[in-house]
Structure formats: structure tokens, C-alpha cells
Scaffold this active site. Structure first.
Site, PDB file in Angstrom:
ATOM      1  N   TRP A 102       0.829  -1.210   0.000  1.00 29.36           N
ATOM      2  CA  TRP A 102       0.000   0.000   0.000  1.00 29.36           C
ATOM      3  C   TRP A 102       0.858   1.251   0.000  1.00 29.36           C
ATOM      4  CZ3 TRP A 102      -4.357  -0.360  -2.139  1.00 29.36           C
ATOM      5  CH2 TRP A 102      -5.143  -1.510  -1.983  1.00 29.36           C
ATOM      6  N   ASP A 172      -2.059   6.567   6.224  1.00 28.13           N
ATOM      7  CA  ASP A 172      -3.111   5.728   5.636  1.00 28.13           C
ATOM      8  C   ASP A 172      -3.481   4.680   6.690  1.00 28.13           C
ATOM      9  OD1 ASP A 172      -4.692   3.898   4.363  1.00 28.13           O
ATOM     10  OD2 ASP A 172      -3.285   3.472   2.718  1.00 28.13           O
ATOM     11  N   LYS A 196     -12.783  -1.801   6.293  1.00 30.91           N
ATOM     12  CA  LYS A 196     -12.032  -2.686   7.179  1.00 30.91           C
ATOM     13  C   LYS A 196     -12.541  -2.562   8.610  1.00 30.91           C
ATOM     14  CE  LYS A 196      -9.083  -2.815   3.531  1.00 30.91           C
ATOM     15  NZ  LYS A 196      -8.266  -1.939   2.707  1.00 30.91           N
TER      16      LYS A 196
HETATM   17  C1  LIG Z   1      -7.694  -1.472   1.616  1.00 28.23           C
HETATM   18  C2  LIG Z   1      -6.598  -0.491   1.665  1.00 28.23           C
HETATM   19  C3  LIG Z   1      -6.455   0.529   0.702  1.00 28.23           C
HETATM   20  C4  LIG Z   1      -7.366   0.646  -0.485  1.00 28.23           C
HETATM   21  O1  LIG Z   1      -8.621   1.067  -0.127  1.00 28.23           O
HETATM   22  P1  LIG Z   1      -9.766   1.370  -1.206  1.00 28.23           P
HETATM   23  O2  LIG Z   1     -10.846   1.863  -0.321  1.00 28.23           O
HETATM   24  O3  LIG Z   1     -10.061   0.087  -1.897  1.00 28.23           O
HETATM   25  O4  LIG Z   1      -9.253   2.408  -2.140  1.00 28.23           O
HETATM   26  C5  LIG Z   1      -5.429   1.439   0.844  1.00 28.23           C
HETATM   27  N1  LIG Z   1      -4.578   1.364   1.883  1.00 28.23           N
HETATM   28  C6  LIG Z   1      -4.670   0.396   2.814  1.00 28.23           C
HETATM   29  C7  LIG Z   1      -3.687   0.359   3.947  1.00 28.23           C
HETATM   30  C8  LIG Z   1      -5.681  -0.552   2.735  1.00 28.23           C
HETATM   31  O5  LIG Z   1      -5.772  -1.512   3.675  1.00 28.23           O
END
Ligand SMILES: *Cc1c(COP(=O)(O)O)cnc(C)c1O
Length: 360
Positions: A102, A172, A196
Site C-alpha cells: 500500500w 493511511d 475494514k
Molecule cells: C484497503 C486499503 C487501501 C485501499 O482502499 P480502497 O478503499 O479500496 O481504495 C489502501 N490502503 C490500505 C492500507 C488498505 O488496507
């Protein structure tokens, strides 16, 4: 019916009580005669739902008044662009820490807008650890420092918050937000896709210090401008109303269970039980530096890869779903966010012990 435990990385399992509550309220929300899905986002009913969700999130995380809380769309992936568009503020470079899949995506996207200084990386260690703070080469001219506190695919999680001096820290937190208490004041901006630990897919939460917004790159569309969203209470256009409502129910559920201190205690215990089995039985292993093993996403491999398919199929029969690792790394991964009950962990660890007895 045997209970089913869903270990998907996202969209992920939601608290059963939240789903039951949503079902109860589905056709007639609080006597309004309507479903939340059918309400005007500007009507008083939805305004109260929206406001209450924000208040609850502010309480859970102790978000100070000088931070905006935004309820947006476009996923964490849109934030990979929105962050540089809004936070460069006349600067031309930004620092990024590379700890996995990521991080790499965020870096690739940021390169469209600025010069990216990868200030630290654990790629040479196959992303099994976090580069020590004293090795980071931060650029004083950078506009901000971006990192990924929990790498959802690699199962690698920071147990410390980077110290970046006057450089705003951007995180993030898609797969770790609300899993433990957090000092929001250490951050300039936090973002998280909801699917999540917050609610259903379609909603993205952004928490940003208000002095950082308002100076965007010239071409920035208003939908990508934090200031426009802040000025309009995240209702610049039609927001994802039902996802916002469900997120509010999840925040309420966390509060009722004792808030983030209680979440952290349970999460640490759940992860601890699972890693204990992975370490104790020779048949399983985790590649991740024990200090940085994630509480939320637990990747592991079997000693004999040819048994992967059988493991997954027997697990499925036992009601343990979505344990297949990410396609880029293989093996197994159990995502055990807040909503995964402790009984799910016990069922999984018992299954793993039995599988090793029979096939190990
Ligand atoms: C799932 C995830 C993403 C992507 O998220 P989307 O909502 O599908 O764009 C980005 N960063 C992390 C750390 C993630 O777990």
C-alpha cells in the site's frame, strides 16, 4: 447452522449487533416511515444521523476541534491523489516511507504530482520489518511525510508514531484505525477506507488539521478539494448516506464496548492467540519481525505449500472463510479487525491445531 467467521481483508466482517440494528431500522428509521437509503441527505433525519456519527467518532478518537472530519467517497485510493493535491501547498516534494504494497501504491500515485523522496524503505528486507527511525532521510523541504501504519497485505504494523518535527505527518490508517487509542494531535492528516474497521465499502473518512487545507494545486477538481468538502459538511454532493449511517452504528457499538482502550485489549489478545499457535506449531510460520506483527492482518504460511488448497477447503467446511492470502504473496491471511469475535479466533486456532495433527 454452524457460525461462519469471515476473515476477509475488506470488505470485512461487521459486528452482528450492528447488522441486526440496521435490519430493525431498515424499513422505518425511527418512525420516519422511510429507510435511511431513501432520505434526503439534507433533511433533518439524515442530518442528525450524520452529525451523531461525527460526534461519536470525535469522542472515540479524541479529535480536537481544529481538525475537520470528512465523510468522503473514492476509497483510500483517491486519497493517494487528494493528499498531494491538497497538502503540497507550494512545495514540490514530499517524503514517503515504503513498508509494503500500500505504501508503494501511494508513492506511485504521488509521483504524478510531486517529487517523491522515499525517506526509508524495507523493500530490501522483503517488507518483513520497519526501517528504524534513525535511518530515515527526511527532506526538510518536503511538504509532508506519508506512511502506512498497518500494511494490510504484508501484515506489518508500526507500534510507534514517527516523529517528524514541523513536517505534517500523513497516515493511511485504512486497516488499523479504531483498533487502539490514538493521539490524533501527532498527525496532520489521517485517512481510512471504511470497509475494514469502520463500516461498509463506499465511505472514506479523512481527519485533517484545518490549517493544512485550502491551498490546492490549480487543477484540483472541487471533489478532490478538502476545503470544499469541509465548507459543505461533507455534502458538496450526495454523500454515501447508508454507509455513513452504518459507520455511525459501528462507532456507537465501539463506544458501548468500552471504546478504544477496550478494543486494544481485545485486539492484542486475539492477535496474540493466533501468533502463539503459528509460533508453537512447526507446521505454520510467519515471516514478519515479531515486534511489528500486525494486530489486524495475520499472514502465515504452511510448511508444505501443496496443502494450501486442502487447508482452505477444510477451513471453509468448518465455517472459516476467506483465509487465502493476497494474490501477490500467497499463503494464508487472517484479517481480524474489531468485529471479529474472540470465538472466531478460538475456532481458527483449534482448526489449525487439528489440521497439523492430521496432515502436518
Ligand atoms: C484497503 C486499503 C487501501 C485501499 O482502499 P480502497 O478503499 O479500496 O481504495 C489502501 N490502503 C490500505 C492500507 C488498505 O488496507
Amino acid at each position: 447452522m454452524t457460525p461462519v467467521y469471515n476473515f476477509s481483508a475488506g470488505p470485512a466482517t461487521l459486528p452482528g449487533q450492528v447488522l441486526a440494528r440496521a435490519r430493525e431500522e431498515l424499513l422505518d428509521w425511527h418512525g420516519s416511515g422511510m429507510s435511511v437509503m431513501e432520505m434526503s441527505h439534507r433533511g433533518k433525519e439524515f442530518m442528525s444521523i450524520a452529525q451523531q456519527a461525527e460526534t461519536r467518532l470525535r469522542e472515540l478518537l479524541g479529535i480536537p476541534a481544529d481538525y475537520h472530519v470528512l465523510f468522503l467517497q473514492g476509497g483510500a485510493t483517491s486519497q493517494f491523489s487528494m493528499v498531494p493535491m491538497n497538502l503540497l501547498r507550494g512545495r514540490r516534494q514530499a517524503d514517503y516511507i515504503n513498508t509494503g504494497a500500500w505504501s508503494k501504491k501511494a508513492i506511485a500515485e504521488a509521483r504524478r504530482y510531486c517529487s517523491v523522496n522515499v525517506a526509508a524503505s524495507s523493500e530490501d528486507r522483503n517488507f518483513t520489518t520497519i526501517p528504524p527511525a534513525d535511518s530515515w532521510q527526511l527532506d526538510p523541504a518536503a511538504a509532508y511525510v506519508h506512511y502506512t501504519p498497518n500494511e494490510t497485505i504484508g501484515g506489518l504494523e508500526f507500534d510507534w508514531i514517527p516523529e517528524t518535527g514541523t513536517l505534517p505527518l500523513v497516515a493511511d490508517m485504512s486497516s488499523t484505525i479504531l483498533s487502539r487509542p490514538l493521539d490524533v494531535t501527532r498527525f496532520g492528516l489521517i485517512y481510512a477506507g471504511a470497509q475494514k474497521n469502520i463500516g461498509p465499502a463506499g465511505l472514506t473518512v479523512v481527519i485533517v488539521r484545518s490549517d493544512l487545507v485550502g491551498d490546492v494545486l490549480d487543477f484540483t477538481p472541487s471533489m478532490f478539494n478538502y476545503q470544499s468538502h469541509a465548507d459543505n459538511g461533507s455534502m458538496l454532493n450526495t454523500p454515501p448516506t447508508f454507509a455513513w449511517y452504518l459507520a455511525g452504528l459501528v462507532f456507537e457499538w465501539i463506544g458501548e464496548r468500552g471504546g478504544l482502550v477496550a478494543m486494544a485489549e481485545v485486539n492484542q489478545r486475539k492477535a496474540g492467540k493466533l501468533y502463539e499457535v503459528i509460533d508453537r506449531l512447526d507446521f505454520y510460520s510467519s515471516p514478519v519481525d515479531p515486534r511489528y506483527r500486525s494486530w489486524m492482518n495475520v499472514p502465515f504460511i504452511l510448511a508444505d505449500e501443496s496443502l494450501d488448497t486442502e487447508f482452505l477447503s477444510q477451513a471453509g467446511d468448518a465455517g472459516l472463510l476467506n483465509l487465502k492470502g493476497h494474490r501477490s504473496v500467497g499463503g494464508m491471511r487472517a484479517s481480524i479487525y474489531n468485529a471479529m469475535p474472540e470465538a472466531g479466533i478460538s475456532t481458527l486456532t483449534e482448526f489449525m491445531a487439528e489440521f497439523e495433527r492430521n496432515r502436518g
